[in-house]
Design a protein around this motif. Structure first.
Motif, PDB file in Angstrom:
ATOM      1  N   HIS A 229       0.835  -1.204   0.000  1.00 55.12           N
ATOM      2  CA  HIS A 229       0.000   0.000   0.000  1.00 55.12           C
ATOM      3  C   HIS A 229       0.871   1.255   0.000  1.00 55.12           C
ATOM      4  O   HIS A 229       0.621   2.208  -0.731  1.00 55.12           O
ATOM      5  N   VAL A 230       1.898   1.228   0.818  1.00 52.97           N
ATOM      6  CA  VAL A 230       2.828   2.375   0.892  1.00 52.97           C
ATOM      7  C   VAL A 230       3.439   2.632  -0.480  1.00 52.97           C
ATOM      8  O   VAL A 230       3.468   3.765  -0.975  1.00 52.97           O
ATOM      9  N   GLN A 231       3.926   1.546  -1.093  1.00 55.81           N
ATOM     10  CA  GLN A 231       4.644   1.688  -2.363  1.00 55.81           C
ATOM     11  C   GLN A 231       3.700   1.888  -3.544  1.00 55.81           C
ATOM     12  O   GLN A 231       4.140   2.264  -4.626  1.00 55.81           O
ATOM     13  N   GLY A 232       2.404   1.660  -3.323  1.00 56.29           N
ATOM     14  CA  GLY A 232       1.413   1.899  -4.365  1.00 56.29           C
ATOM     15  C   GLY A 232       0.836   3.305  -4.324  1.00 56.29           C
ATOM     16  O   GLY A 232      -0.031   3.647  -5.140  1.00 56.29           O
ATOM     17  N   GLN A 233       1.263   4.107  -3.402  1.00 59.20           N
ATOM     18  CA  GLN A 233       0.764   5.488  -3.315  1.00 59.20           C
ATOM     19  C   GLN A 233       1.091   6.234  -4.608  1.00 59.20           C
ATOM     20  O   GLN A 233       2.209   6.123  -5.123  1.00 59.20           O
ATOM     21  N   GLY A 234       0.142   7.005  -5.131  1.00 55.42           N
ATOM     22  CA  GLY A 234       0.398   7.809  -6.320  1.00 55.42           C
ATOM     23  C   GLY A 234       1.553   8.765  -6.078  1.00 55.42           C
ATOM     24  O   GLY A 234       2.436   8.939  -6.916  1.00 55.42           O
ATOM     25  N   ASP A 235       1.517   9.393  -4.931  1.00 54.75           N
ATOM     26  CA  ASP A 235       2.599  10.294  -4.524  1.00 54.75           C
ATOM     27  C   ASP A 235       3.435   9.489  -3.521  1.00 54.75           C
ATOM     28  O   ASP A 235       3.239   9.548  -2.317  1.00 54.75           O
ATOM     29  N   LYS A 236       4.345   8.723  -4.093  1.00 54.85           N
ATOM     30  CA  LYS A 236       5.013   7.659  -3.329  1.00 54.85           C
ATOM     31  C   LYS A 236       6.099   8.208  -2.396  1.00 54.85           C
ATOM     32  O   LYS A 236       6.894   9.054  -2.807  1.00 54.85           O
ATOM     33  N   PRO A 237       6.139   7.704  -1.176  1.00 50.73           N
ATOM     34  CA  PRO A 237       7.233   8.115  -0.278  1.00 50.73           C
ATOM     35  C   PRO A 237       8.578   7.563  -0.754  1.00 50.73           C
ATOM     36  O   PRO A 237       8.626   6.566  -1.474  1.00 50.73           O
TER      37      PRO A 237
END
Ligand SMILES: [Zn+2]
Length: 321
Positions: free
Chosen positions: A68-76
């Motif tokens: 989920h973290v790595q799937g963020q559109g604005d990825k950390p």
């Protein structure tokens, strides 16, 4: 005075070019010069209290969270693990502790392509409950060494620089007043080190502090029936008992902008004397059995800006226990 904070005011002044907010406001605009919009220098994800274990689908949950973290559109660009990475090693045998760290490493290998850093949680400390763990205290992995190695830390507390910020990672867990218990604080050696770190950081460099146990937080009041005696009683294992000393240090130097913690499995924000303290829930929610009180399984996205300001949002990742 209009109800604008300084940032909104500067933005308004910059956008319009003409300031008509009264004489005082014009003086402020002149003193500030041309307002420069803040720039985000880093987005990170703060994942605390994963408590991975073979049971209750915890491994699938941790994997889902990482995806989920790595799937963020604005990825950390970075993950900070806030401790209590494994369910427990404080009172667990060597074999059980090994099983949990093996799972942790496997999940990171298979589901995490981002760089990460971490701090040690109380449950990551191996064997301090000697009666339950069977540890003698003579083992080389005893206490914090195992977690220090597992989290690839050079020392149980440390600092590093990134994106113009200084990151300070603390070790909150220390022996408590009773045998086989712990208290949240810094030992003297660590406090002296922290003092030198904060004092030695230029005022223009903002500081982020990562600790497992909150330095200052509202959540510990509501974790447990702390009011049942008729007085609020917050255990020293739930929030740093040396908070007053730490807050004093931060206030004296003024560049500690944000403190991130976990441990409580509840989420809150406290603004105090120029520092913002976030307690950021738990990846495992209620230890992989569902929500904990009103808080679902989640993590925080944290934005750091070049002017020392921050933003933080707690995000659930849709896990069904
Ligand atoms: Zn904890």
């Amino acid at each position: 005075m209009l109800n604008l904070d300084r940032r909104q005011f500067l933005a308004a002044a910059g956008a319009g070019g003409i300031v008509s907010l009264g004489a005082g406001a014009q003086v402020l605009a002149a003193e500030s010069g041309a307002p420069k919009p803040r720039k985000r220098v880093l987005r990170l994800a703060h994942l605390t209290d994963v408590h991975v274990q073979p049971e209750l689908n915890a491994a699938k949950g941790m994997a889902a969270c990482l995806e989920h973290v790595q799937g963020q559109g604005d990825k950390p660009e970075l993950i900070l693990f806030g401790g209590d990475c494994i369910m427990d090693s404080f009172g667990q045998t060597r074999a059980r502790t090994q099983t949990q760290w093996d799972l942790w490493h496997k999940l990171l290998q298979d589901h995490c392509s981002l760089p990460w850093e971490g701090c040690i949680g109380n449950h990551d400390v191996w064997g301090w409950s000697k009666s339950r763990s069977g540890a003698t205290g003579e083992e080389k992995e005893y206490g914090k060494q195992w977690a220090t190695d597992a989290l690839r830390m050079t020392h149980r507390y440390r600092s590093f620089q990134r994106a113009g910020w200084k990151f300070i990672v603390l070790d909150s867990t220390h022996p408590g007043p009773q045998p086989e218990t712990y208290t949240a604080k810094l030992d003297n050696e660590q406090f002296d080190w922290l003092t030198a770190e904060v004092a030695g950081t230029p005022k223009t460099t903002p500081i982020l502090i990562l600790s497992h146990i909150p330095i200052l937080s509202a959540s510990p009041f509501l974790d447990g029936l702390n009011e049942k005696s008729g007085d609020w009683q917050v255990p020293g294992a739930w929030m740093h008992i040396d908070a007053r000393k730490l807050i004093g240090l931060f206030h004296e130097h003024g560049n500690v902008k944000i403190c991130l913690s976990g441990h409580i499995h509840l989420a809150d924000r406290v603004d105090y004397l120029g520092t913002t303290y976030y307690c950021n829930g738990a990846v495992c929610g209620g230890w992989w059995k569902g929500k904990y009180q009103q808080f679902g399984e989640g993590y925080a996205l944290v934005d750091l800006y070049d002017d020392g300001t921050t933003a933080c949002e707690y995000i659930t990742y849709g896990w069904k226990a």
